[in-house]
Design a protein around this motif. Structure first.
Motif, short mmCIF file in Angstrom:
data_model
loop_
_atom_site.label_atom_id
_atom_site.label_comp_id
_atom_site.label_asym_id
_atom_site.label_seq_id
_atom_site.Cartn_x
_atom_site.Cartn_y
_atom_site.Cartn_z
N VAL A 38 -31.64 0.12 10.98
CA VAL A 38 -32.87 0.94 11.28
C VAL A 38 -32.74 2.05 12.34
N ILE A 39 -32.09 1.58 13.41
CA ILE A 39 -31.81 2.58 14.44
C ILE A 39 -30.92 3.68 14.07
N ASP A 40 -29.88 3.42 13.21
CA ASP A 40 -28.91 4.39 12.66
C ASP A 40 -29.69 5.36 11.44
N ALA A 41 -30.58 4.75 10.91
CA ALA A 41 -31.37 5.60 9.96
C ALA A 41 -32.36 6.62 10.41
N ILE A 42 -32.94 5.91 11.70
CA ILE A 42 -34.02 6.80 12.37
C ILE A 42 -33.25 7.91 13.25
N ILE A 43 -31.97 7.56 13.70
CA ILE A 43 -31.24 8.68 14.40
C ILE A 43 -30.73 9.88 13.23
N ALA A 44 -30.39 9.26 12.14
CA ALA A 44 -30.10 10.11 11.13
C ALA A 44 -31.08 11.11 10.71
N VAL A 45 -32.47 10.91 10.67
CA VAL A 45 -33.57 11.34 10.65
C VAL A 45 -34.00 12.31 11.78
N GLU A 46 -34.12 11.88 12.84
CA GLU A 46 -34.82 12.29 14.09
C GLU A 46 -33.54 13.29 14.45
N SER A 47 -32.25 13.10 14.69
CA SER A 47 -31.38 14.20 15.57
C SER A 47 -30.12 14.37 14.85
N GLY A 49 -27.72 12.60 15.09
CA GLY A 49 -26.96 11.78 16.10
C GLY A 49 -26.64 12.62 17.60
N ASN A 50 -27.54 13.60 17.33
CA ASN A 50 -27.30 14.73 18.57
C ASN A 50 -28.18 14.34 19.86
N ALA A 51 -27.40 13.71 20.80
CA ALA A 51 -28.14 13.20 21.88
C ALA A 51 -28.55 14.10 22.81
N LYS A 52 -28.59 15.63 22.42
CA LYS A 52 -29.09 16.54 23.40
C LYS A 52 -30.25 17.37 22.53
N ALA A 53 -30.64 16.68 21.42
CA ALA A 53 -31.58 17.17 20.71
C ALA A 53 -32.86 17.15 21.05
N ILE A 54 -33.54 18.19 21.06
CA ILE A 54 -35.02 18.52 21.57
C ILE A 54 -35.93 19.10 20.50
N ASP A 55 -37.05 18.53 20.25
CA ASP A 55 -37.75 19.10 18.81
C ASP A 55 -38.40 20.59 19.52
#
Length: 145
Positions: A38-47, A49-55
């Motif tokens: 679940v976490i991996d899928a949310i990460i794929a959708v949200e960012s 995998g970019n830890a520096k992502a900002i909306d």
């Protein structure tokens, strides 16, 4: 005296059975539930995998796009649990701490480990609506397959 013994036995039996019956219909699952898919899928959708992502608004950050409100809520939960640990806004850029916050949030608001509830509440908050989170839910589920 026999009546007192019978009443005591009957009372003990009822007290033993009530919690068992009450939990029979719940979705209680193991505390070792694997949230990684679940976490991996949310990460794929949200960012992706970019830890520096900002909306675009600048409020949601990191791999799980965590908001300041969620950081504050995690700290409130930690306080309730009598933990001395606290998160800071910068922790949103740390992948491990972001995942910890996700797990803390789920353990507090979703102890049944309901995957659908986890995905929808991550997007729409505790008071999410199915209609309001449907597209997000579908995106995350497509990443889990």
């Amino acid at each position: 005296m026999k009546n007192y013994v019978r009443i005591a036995c009957l009372t003990s039996m009822i007290l033993w059975l009530v919690p068992t019956i009450a939990l029979a219909g719940t979705k209680e699952k193991s505390s070792t539930f694997d949230w990684n898919p679940v976490i991996d899928a949310i990460i794929a959708v949200e960012s992706e995998g970019n830890a520096k992502a900002i909306d675009y608004s600048g409020r949601s950050c990191g791999i799980l796009q965590i908001t300041p409100v969620l950081v504050k809520e995690c700290n409130r939960i930690l306080k309730i649990l009598k933990s001395t640990k606290r998160y800071v806004l910068g922790d949103r850029f740390n992948a491990a701490k972001s995942k910890e916050m996700f797990l803390l949030y789920q353990s507090f608001y979703n102890p049944q480990n309901d995957v659908e509830k986890a995905i929808r509440s991550w997007n729409g908050g505790i008071g999410y609506t199915k209609r309001g989170t449907q597209k997000y839910f579908e995106k995350v589920m497509s990443k889990m397959k």
